[in-house]
Design a protein around this motif. Structure first.
Motif, PDB file in Angstrom:
ATOM      1  N   UNK A 124     -16.350   1.888  -2.785  1.00  0.00           N
ATOM      2  CA  UNK A 124     -14.981   2.264  -3.081  1.00  0.00           C
ATOM      3  C   UNK A 124     -14.066   1.763  -1.974  1.00  0.00           C
ATOM      4  N   UNK A 125     -12.931   1.245  -2.368  1.00  0.00           N
ATOM      5  CA  UNK A 125     -11.878   0.881  -1.423  1.00  0.00           C
ATOM      6  C   UNK A 125     -10.570   1.450  -1.934  1.00  0.00           C
ATOM      7  N   UNK A 126      -9.675   1.790  -1.019  1.00  0.00           N
ATOM      8  CA  UNK A 126      -8.376   2.324  -1.410  1.00  0.00           C
ATOM      9  C   UNK A 126      -7.386   1.188  -1.640  1.00  0.00           C
ATOM     10  N   UNK A 127      -6.653   1.298  -2.754  1.00  0.00           N
ATOM     11  CA  UNK A 127      -5.633   0.309  -3.114  1.00  0.00           C
ATOM     12  C   UNK A 127      -4.371   1.037  -3.545  1.00  0.00           C
ATOM     13  N   UNK A 128      -3.244   0.400  -3.329  1.00  0.00           N
ATOM     14  CA  UNK A 128      -1.956   0.949  -3.740  1.00  0.00           C
ATOM     15  C   UNK A 128      -1.905   1.021  -5.272  1.00  0.00           C
ATOM     16  N   UNK A 129      -1.432   2.145  -5.789  1.00  0.00           N
ATOM     17  CA  UNK A 129      -1.344   2.305  -7.244  1.00  0.00           C
ATOM     18  C   UNK A 129      -0.229   1.461  -7.848  1.00  0.00           C
ATOM     19  N   UNK A 130       0.692   0.920  -7.026  1.00  0.00           N
ATOM     20  CA  UNK A 130       1.777   0.090  -7.543  1.00  0.00           C
ATOM     21  C   UNK A 130       1.476  -1.403  -7.453  1.00  0.00           C
ATOM     22  N   UNK A 131       1.041  -1.875  -6.285  1.00  0.00           N
ATOM     23  CA  UNK A 131       0.867  -3.328  -6.103  1.00  0.00           C
ATOM     24  C   UNK A 131      -0.592  -3.747  -6.041  1.00  0.00           C
ATOM     25  N   UNK A 132      -1.521  -2.807  -5.996  1.00  0.00           N
ATOM     26  CA  UNK A 132      -2.968  -3.039  -5.963  1.00  0.00           C
ATOM     27  C   UNK A 132      -3.457  -3.671  -4.661  1.00  0.00           C
ATOM     28  N   UNK A 133      -2.598  -3.747  -3.631  1.00  0.00           N
ATOM     29  CA  UNK A 133      -3.039  -4.254  -2.328  1.00  0.00           C
ATOM     30  C   UNK A 133      -3.775  -3.141  -1.587  1.00  0.00           C
ATOM     31  N   UNK A 134      -4.651  -3.518  -0.631  1.00  0.00           N
ATOM     32  CA  UNK A 134      -5.360  -2.493   0.140  1.00  0.00           C
ATOM     33  C   UNK A 134      -4.385  -1.510   0.785  1.00  0.00           C
ATOM     34  N   UNK A 135      -4.799  -0.274   0.855  1.00  0.00           N
ATOM     35  CA  UNK A 135      -3.953   0.782   1.410  1.00  0.00           C
ATOM     36  C   UNK A 135      -4.770   1.570   2.423  1.00  0.00           C
ATOM     37  N   UNK A 136      -4.439   1.384   3.688  1.00  0.00           N
ATOM     38  CA  UNK A 136      -5.128   2.051   4.794  1.00  0.00           C
ATOM     39  C   UNK A 136      -4.115   2.898   5.568  1.00  0.00           C
ATOM     40  N   UNK A 137      -4.617   3.675   6.500  1.00  0.00           N
ATOM     41  CA  UNK A 137      -3.771   4.613   7.245  1.00  0.00           C
ATOM     42  C   UNK A 137      -2.604   3.925   7.951  1.00  0.00           C
TER      43      UNK A 137
END
Length: 150
Positions: A124-137
């Motif tokens: 699993x990796x976190x991605x932005x729900x709008x642009x689908x780019x990675x989303x980290x702290x």
């Protein structure tokens, strides 16, 4: 000793910890996710006392994370994830990715996840729900929301 009520804090992390912050709860959810749905199965796999397991299952049912479903004529139940519980398992999969990266050691991860959509072993990796780019702290700004404490 009185347990702090994190559910009353104006913080989504604290409120989530109020539901699954007790150490047995994520392990119970994990076991139910993998198919150990009956009390005796859970108790045997976890090595948890019957009293503690009863309390934790009751709490998770009360919080809407699990539901009880009868499986025979006696008052015996199996436990099933609700939609709310399924989303908590998503959180556990993020914990799996972190644990595999930082704690698996030379032996490697104890479990691999095969993604149904592509058939590949993945994590699993976190991605932005709008642009689908990675989303980290470090990729976000924290702004007050409508439920922020005054």
């Amino acid at each position: 000793m009185q347990r702090t009520n994190f559910g009353e804090m104006a913080c989504s992390i604290a409120r989530t910890l109020d539901v699954i912050g007790e150490p047995w709860s994520p392990l119970i959810l994990r076991d139910i996710w993998v198919g150990l749905t009956r009390f005796d199965q859970l108790q045997e796999d976890l090595g948890i006392s019957r009293k503690v397991l009863t309390e934790r299952l009751g709490y998770l049912v009360d919080r809407g994370v699990l539901t009880r479903r009868p499986y025979d004529r006696r008052p015996r139940y199996e436990y099933v994830l609700t939609p709310r519980g399924e989303e908590l398992v998503d959180l556990l999969m993020v914990m799996v990715a972190w644990g595999d990266k930082w704690l698996a050691g030379e032996a490697g991860p104890p479990v691999l996840l095969r993604h149904h959509a592509c058939g590949e072993i993945s994590h699993v990796e976190l991605h932005c729900s709008n642009c689908d780019k990675p989303m980290r702290a470090n990729d976000v700004d924290r702004l007050p929301g409508p439920g922020a404490a005054s």
